[in-house]
Scaffold this motif. Structure first.
Motif, PDB file in Angstrom:
ATOM      1  N   ASP A 101      61.080 -14.657 -68.003  1.00 61.76           N
ATOM      2  CA  ASP A 101      61.128 -13.843 -69.332  1.00 61.76           C
ATOM      3  C   ASP A 101      60.652 -14.349 -70.514  1.00 61.76           C
ATOM      4  O   ASP A 101      61.266 -14.624 -71.419  1.00 61.76           O
ATOM      5  N   LYS A 102      59.475 -15.446 -70.245  1.00 62.34           N
ATOM      6  CA  LYS A 102      58.941 -15.883 -71.216  1.00 62.34           C
ATOM      7  C   LYS A 102      57.389 -15.550 -71.387  1.00 62.34           C
ATOM      8  O   LYS A 102      56.493 -16.266 -71.058  1.00 62.34           O
ATOM      9  N   ALA A 103      57.128 -14.306 -71.624  1.00 59.24           N
ATOM     10  CA  ALA A 103      55.896 -13.755 -71.502  1.00 59.24           C
ATOM     11  C   ALA A 103      54.899 -14.470 -72.621  1.00 59.24           C
ATOM     12  O   ALA A 103      53.706 -14.485 -72.474  1.00 59.24           O
ATOM     13  N   ASN A 104      55.541 -14.743 -73.692  1.00 57.05           N
ATOM     14  CA  ASN A 104      54.671 -15.661 -74.608  1.00 57.05           C
ATOM     15  C   ASN A 104      53.764 -16.911 -74.335  1.00 57.05           C
ATOM     16  O   ASN A 104      52.902 -17.403 -74.490  1.00 57.05           O
ATOM     17  N   LEU A 105      54.401 -17.539 -72.733  1.00 55.29           N
ATOM     18  CA  LEU A 105      53.967 -18.564 -72.409  1.00 55.29           C
ATOM     19  C   LEU A 105      53.153 -18.159 -71.153  1.00 55.29           C
ATOM     20  O   LEU A 105      52.789 -19.082 -70.260  1.00 55.29           O
ATOM     21  N   CYS A 106      52.987 -16.970 -70.898  1.00 58.52           N
ATOM     22  CA  CYS A 106      52.147 -16.514 -69.698  1.00 58.52           C
ATOM     23  C   CYS A 106      50.847 -17.380 -69.521  1.00 58.52           C
ATOM     24  O   CYS A 106      50.118 -17.763 -70.295  1.00 58.52           O
ATOM     25  N   GLU A 107      50.739 -17.620 -68.144  1.00 61.10           N
ATOM     26  CA  GLU A 107      49.725 -18.498 -67.656  1.00 61.10           C
ATOM     27  C   GLU A 107      48.380 -17.844 -67.712  1.00 61.10           C
ATOM     28  O   GLU A 107      47.295 -18.535 -67.710  1.00 61.10           O
ATOM     29  N   ASN A 108      48.583 -16.458 -67.718  1.00 59.34           N
ATOM     30  CA  ASN A 108      47.190 -15.829 -67.822  1.00 59.34           C
ATOM     31  C   ASN A 108      47.058 -14.887 -69.215  1.00 59.34           C
ATOM     32  O   ASN A 108      46.566 -13.888 -69.131  1.00 59.34           O
ATOM     33  N   LEU A 109      47.681 -15.262 -70.219  1.00 58.77           N
ATOM     34  CA  LEU A 109      47.618 -14.777 -71.488  1.00 58.77           C
ATOM     35  C   LEU A 109      46.265 -14.153 -71.946  1.00 58.77           C
ATOM     36  O   LEU A 109      45.405 -15.176 -71.965  1.00 58.77           O
ATOM     37  N   VAL A 110      45.796 -13.271 -72.267  1.00 57.48           N
ATOM     38  CA  VAL A 110      44.663 -12.511 -72.566  1.00 57.48           C
ATOM     39  C   VAL A 110      44.719 -12.278 -74.155  1.00 57.48           C
ATOM     40  O   VAL A 110      45.599 -11.777 -74.855  1.00 57.48           O
ATOM     41  N   PHE A 111      43.836 -13.111 -74.981  1.00 54.68           N
ATOM     42  CA  PHE A 111      43.718 -12.985 -76.326  1.00 54.68           C
ATOM     43  C   PHE A 111      42.705 -12.226 -76.493  1.00 54.68           C
ATOM     44  O   PHE A 111      41.352 -11.983 -75.739  1.00 54.68           O
ATOM     45  N   ILE A 112      42.534 -11.398 -77.756  1.00 61.03           N
ATOM     46  CA  ILE A 112      41.490 -10.817 -78.426  1.00 61.03           C
ATOM     47  C   ILE A 112      41.370 -11.249 -79.707  1.00 61.03           C
ATOM     48  O   ILE A 112      42.213 -11.358 -80.382  1.00 61.03           O
ATOM     49  N   ASN A 113      39.956 -10.924 -80.130  1.00 62.71           N
ATOM     50  CA  ASN A 113      39.457 -11.229 -81.479  1.00 62.71           C
ATOM     51  C   ASN A 113      38.586 -10.197 -82.031  1.00 62.71           C
ATOM     52  O   ASN A 113      38.301  -9.419 -80.851  1.00 62.71           O
ATOM     53  N   LEU A 149      54.482 -10.534 -87.945  1.00 65.70           N
ATOM     54  CA  LEU A 149      56.077 -10.240 -87.828  1.00 65.70           C
ATOM     55  C   LEU A 149      56.567 -10.547 -86.541  1.00 65.70           C
ATOM     56  O   LEU A 149      58.036 -10.843 -86.538  1.00 65.70           O
ATOM     57  N   ALA A 150      55.987  -9.981 -85.538  1.00 69.56           N
ATOM     58  CA  ALA A 150      56.622 -10.151 -84.302  1.00 69.56           C
ATOM     59  C   ALA A 150      56.885 -11.599 -83.911  1.00 69.56           C
ATOM     60  O   ALA A 150      58.023 -11.917 -83.375  1.00 69.56           O
ATOM     61  N   CYS A 151      56.085 -12.670 -84.355  1.00 71.61           N
ATOM     62  CA  CYS A 151      56.385 -14.106 -84.158  1.00 71.61           C
ATOM     63  C   CYS A 151      57.465 -14.393 -84.860  1.00 71.61           C
ATOM     64  O   CYS A 151      58.312 -15.171 -84.320  1.00 71.61           O
ATOM     65  N   VAL A 152      57.668 -14.015 -85.965  1.00 76.08           N
ATOM     66  CA  VAL A 152      58.922 -14.288 -87.065  1.00 76.08           C
ATOM     67  C   VAL A 152      60.060 -13.875 -86.294  1.00 76.08           C
ATOM     68  O   VAL A 152      61.276 -14.522 -86.358  1.00 76.08           O
ATOM     69  N   LEU A 153      60.202 -12.615 -85.908  1.00 77.63           N
ATOM     70  CA  LEU A 153      61.345 -11.748 -85.435  1.00 77.63           C
ATOM     71  C   LEU A 153      61.886 -12.582 -84.121  1.00 77.63           C
ATOM     72  O   LEU A 153      62.940 -12.886 -83.891  1.00 77.63           O
ATOM     73  N   ARG A 154      60.802 -13.156 -83.219  1.00 74.06           N
ATOM     74  CA  ARG A 154      61.010 -14.056 -82.004  1.00 74.06           C
ATOM     75  C   ARG A 154      61.792 -14.949 -82.604  1.00 74.06           C
ATOM     76  O   ARG A 154      62.804 -15.844 -81.810  1.00 74.06           O
ATOM     77  N   GLY A 155      61.210 -16.004 -83.472  1.00 74.88           N
ATOM     78  CA  GLY A 155      61.748 -17.046 -84.061  1.00 74.88           C
ATOM     79  C   GLY A 155      63.286 -16.869 -84.469  1.00 74.88           C
ATOM     80  O   GLY A 155      64.041 -17.835 -84.248  1.00 74.88           O
ATOM     81  N   ILE A 156      63.614 -15.964 -85.229  1.00 76.79           N
ATOM     82  CA  ILE A 156      65.095 -15.605 -85.510  1.00 76.79           C
ATOM     83  C   ILE A 156      65.931 -15.316 -84.538  1.00 76.79           C
ATOM     84  O   ILE A 156      67.142 -15.942 -84.451  1.00 76.79           O
ATOM     85  N   ASP A 157      65.289 -14.741 -83.603  1.00 73.51           N
ATOM     86  CA  ASP A 157      66.267 -14.279 -82.110  1.00 73.51           C
ATOM     87  C   ASP A 157      66.382 -15.879 -81.387  1.00 73.51           C
ATOM     88  O   ASP A 157      67.672 -15.936 -81.020  1.00 73.51           O
ATOM     89  N   GLU A 158      65.287 -16.635 -81.456  1.00 79.38           N
ATOM     90  CA  GLU A 158      65.502 -17.604 -80.547  1.00 79.38           C
ATOM     91  C   GLU A 158      66.408 -18.599 -81.217  1.00 79.38           C
ATOM     92  O   GLU A 158      67.071 -19.735 -80.639  1.00 79.38           O
ATOM     93  N   THR A 159      66.440 -18.671 -82.495  1.00 79.25           N
ATOM     94  CA  THR A 159      67.312 -19.592 -83.261  1.00 79.25           C
ATOM     95  C   THR A 159      68.699 -19.062 -83.283  1.00 79.25           C
ATOM     96  O   THR A 159      69.471 -19.927 -83.666  1.00 79.25           O
ATOM     97  N   LYS A 178      57.851 -14.482 -94.809  1.00 83.90           N
ATOM     98  CA  LYS A 178      58.167 -13.468 -93.900  1.00 83.90           C
ATOM     99  C   LYS A 178      59.776 -13.705 -93.205  1.00 83.90           C
ATOM    100  O   LYS A 178      60.624 -12.667 -93.330  1.00 83.90           O
ATOM    101  N   PHE A 179      60.060 -14.795 -92.830  1.00 86.11           N
ATOM    102  CA  PHE A 179      61.353 -15.396 -92.627  1.00 86.11           C
ATOM    103  C   PHE A 179      62.134 -15.089 -93.769  1.00 86.11           C
ATOM    104  O   PHE A 179      63.400 -14.583 -93.383  1.00 86.11           O
ATOM    105  N   ALA A 295      58.235  -7.135 -76.587  1.00 84.32           N
ATOM    106  CA  ALA A 295      59.400  -6.396 -76.898  1.00 84.32           C
ATOM    107  C   ALA A 295      59.486  -6.694 -78.434  1.00 84.32           C
ATOM    108  O   ALA A 295      59.948  -5.715 -79.130  1.00 84.32           O
ATOM    109  N   PHE A 296      59.069  -7.738 -78.938  1.00 86.86           N
ATOM    110  CA  PHE A 296      58.979  -8.066 -80.409  1.00 86.86           C
ATOM    111  C   PHE A 296      57.988  -7.477 -81.121  1.00 86.86           C
ATOM    112  O   PHE A 296      58.021  -7.409 -82.343  1.00 86.86           O
ATOM    113  N   ILE A 297      56.894  -7.202 -80.278  1.00 86.80           N
ATOM    114  CA  ILE A 297      55.618  -6.475 -81.383  1.00 86.80           C
ATOM    115  C   ILE A 297      56.259  -5.047 -81.392  1.00 86.80           C
ATOM    116  O   ILE A 297      56.299  -4.675 -82.330  1.00 86.80           O
TER     117      ILE A 297
END
Length: 344
Positions: A101-113, A149-159, A178-179, A295-297
């Motif tokens: 349940d740590k998809a943010n740390l996925c070993e195969n995370l695909v990024f796009i630009n 915003l998804a990063c911020v919401l996850r930070g609030i939840d984690e804290t 945003k926080f 989920a946070f997206i």
């Protein structure tokens, strides 16, 4: 099409390139709005990002637009003309960290630009996890806020921040603000730490109960503690700068049993010293929140749709694509702009 191509450190050129051709499981999106961000500015300065972008490559990662072309394998789910927003990455869902349940740390995370362009290719991996249709009442600029915003919401939840808590937010850039906006709207007493008058005004406008300009302090920790309950310190501290000094401040601003989230990442090879007794005998919990999850997206889009956050809170200007290289040069002067909408 015209696109902003990153070639190396502070080398960004807007030039004509081929329109990407979607494969069977991909989408081609006509970009209607892309947003500047601190991560893009850092990448522009250093000329690359080991995981996100290797030059030469089309730049940018916060965007929303209209589906232009649909790959044959996904025509049952998407159609030309749909208004969509995509995250800048997607997990694999089967590696060690995804299964924990740590998809943010996925070993195969695909990024796009590719946000700073007239068209962007969305690969199938992103479609499966992190592409959503934009509600009809939202603008493209509003929708483009989803990823940060998804990063911020996850930070609030984690804290573990709860209504009624006192939380210090160190750093009043776009992420810190945003926080402040989310937490103050959810019944949290926010104390903001910034370093320019414009940041302090923005923090107060977005709901901070108190805001300190660090240019007036050698160390603001005592000033912060003085306005907490019995001067015990804050229930939690969000560090959204990423420097040794601010990491150290965060430790001294939290109360016994409080939580510190080191949200702002320091540069590689940075060393930070802490007094162990502050952490051990005060039972301070230290966390670091990195990136987002599907989920946070989805939660972020819901927050924007409900009006908890609006682009008007953070977007301070609009430019055309050909103005982007000059804007990044201007950002070196710390001009006080929060986010700028690039309209290709």
């Amino acid at each position: 099409m015209m696109a902003a191509v990153l070639y190396g450190p502070e080398s960004l050129k807007v030039e004509k390139v081929a329109v990407p051709k979607p494969g069977a499981g991909d989408l081609l999106v006509r970009v209607k709005a892309a947003l500047t961000c601190g991560t893009d500015f850092k990448v522009w300065k250093q000329g690359y990002h080991a995981r996100m972008i290797v030059p030469p490559a089309i730049f940018g990662h916060e965007f929303a637009g209209i589906v232009e072309e649909v790959g044959e394998a996904v025509q049952d789910r998407f159609r030309p003309g749909m208004r969509v927003v995509a995250a800048n990455s997607a997990p694999c869902n089967h590696c060690f960290f995804c299964l924990k349940d740590k998809a943010n740390l996925c070993e195969n995370l695909v990024f796009i630009n590719g946000a700073y362009a007239e068209y962007a290719l969305i690969p199938g991996s992103i479609l499966r996890e992190n592409l959503m249709e934009i509600p009809a009442h939202l603008s493209f600029v509003d929708a483009a806020l989803v990823e940060p915003l998804a990063c911020v919401l996850r930070g609030i939840d984690e804290t573990g921040i709860q209504p009624g808590d006192t939380t210090v937010v160190i750093g009043c850039g776009p992420i810190g603000l945003k926080f402040i906006r989310i937490l103050s709207g959810r019944g949290v007493r926010v104390i903001a730490i910034g370093k320019r008058g414009s940041q302090i005004k923005a923090a107060q406008r977005l709901g901070a109960a108190a805001a300190f300009d660090v240019s007036a302090f050698d160390n603001p920790t005592q000033a912060v503690r003085q306005i907490t309950y019995r001067q015990l310190g804050a229930d939690s501290v969000i560090e959204a700068v990423g420097s040794p000094a601010t990491w150290q401040w965060a430790m001294r601003m939290a109360r016994c049993g409080g939580t510190v989230n080191l949200f702002g990442g320091c540069p590689r090879e940075t060393r930070v010293e802490f007094e162990p007794s502050i952490i051990h005998y005060s039972e301070i919990t230290i966390k670091s929140s990195f990136h987002h999850t599907p989920a946070f997206i989805r939660e972020a889009l819901g927050v924007i749709a409900r009006g908890e956050v609006s682009a008007s809170d953070f977007v301070t200007g609009e430019i055309r694509l050909n103005e982007l290289p000059d804007l990044f040069q201007h950002m070196k002067n710390r001009n006080g702009q929060l986010k700028v909408a690039v309209l290709p």
